[in-house]
Design a protein around this motif. Sequence first.
Motif: not given
Length: 178
Positions: A1-19
């Motif tokens: 199984m390949k492992s994918v590391l994802v870095y991302c915010g501990s906040r969701s941002g101001n737009s639902d687009t990010y979520a």
Amino acid sequence: MKSVLVYCGSRSGNSDTYAHAAARLGELLAEKKYRLLFGGGNVGLMGILSNAMLDHGGEVLGVMPQRLIDREIANSRCTELRVVKSMQERKTLMEELADVIITLPGGYGSMDELFESLTNAQLGFHHKPVIILNTGGFYDPLIVQLDKMTEEGFLLKENREKLWIAATPEELMQMLLQ
């Protein structure tokens, strides 16, 4: 199984687009049987991404320093949660375990992680794909800056090309499947 590391915010941002993009990426990664490596949090885009993976039967490995567990809420649903001593140990372990490195929108921490991964690729410490998910053009100013650094001779073209750019989770998955 390949492992994918994802870095991302501990906040969701101001737009639902990010979520929505984070949730969709989690769904697609689970569907294709990738294992998610991430910072371990149950907040912001980290929580949205990891919970989407778990909701779709994915395997999730969180890595978090005890100090952050004491300050943030770790995702107790993780398939595995590894506790480390420092942020540096966290980044090192996640990068070592990863086959691919992805960065979603985020703040200082995400930028630190992205640039450390790019620097390590530039120095030959790893040869893993490094991809940003440019949701809603979030990274457009950064891309302009990287191109300026290349034009002005501070970044070699071959090192600039180490950063791949995807506009959507679906485009990112196509990059992974190549």
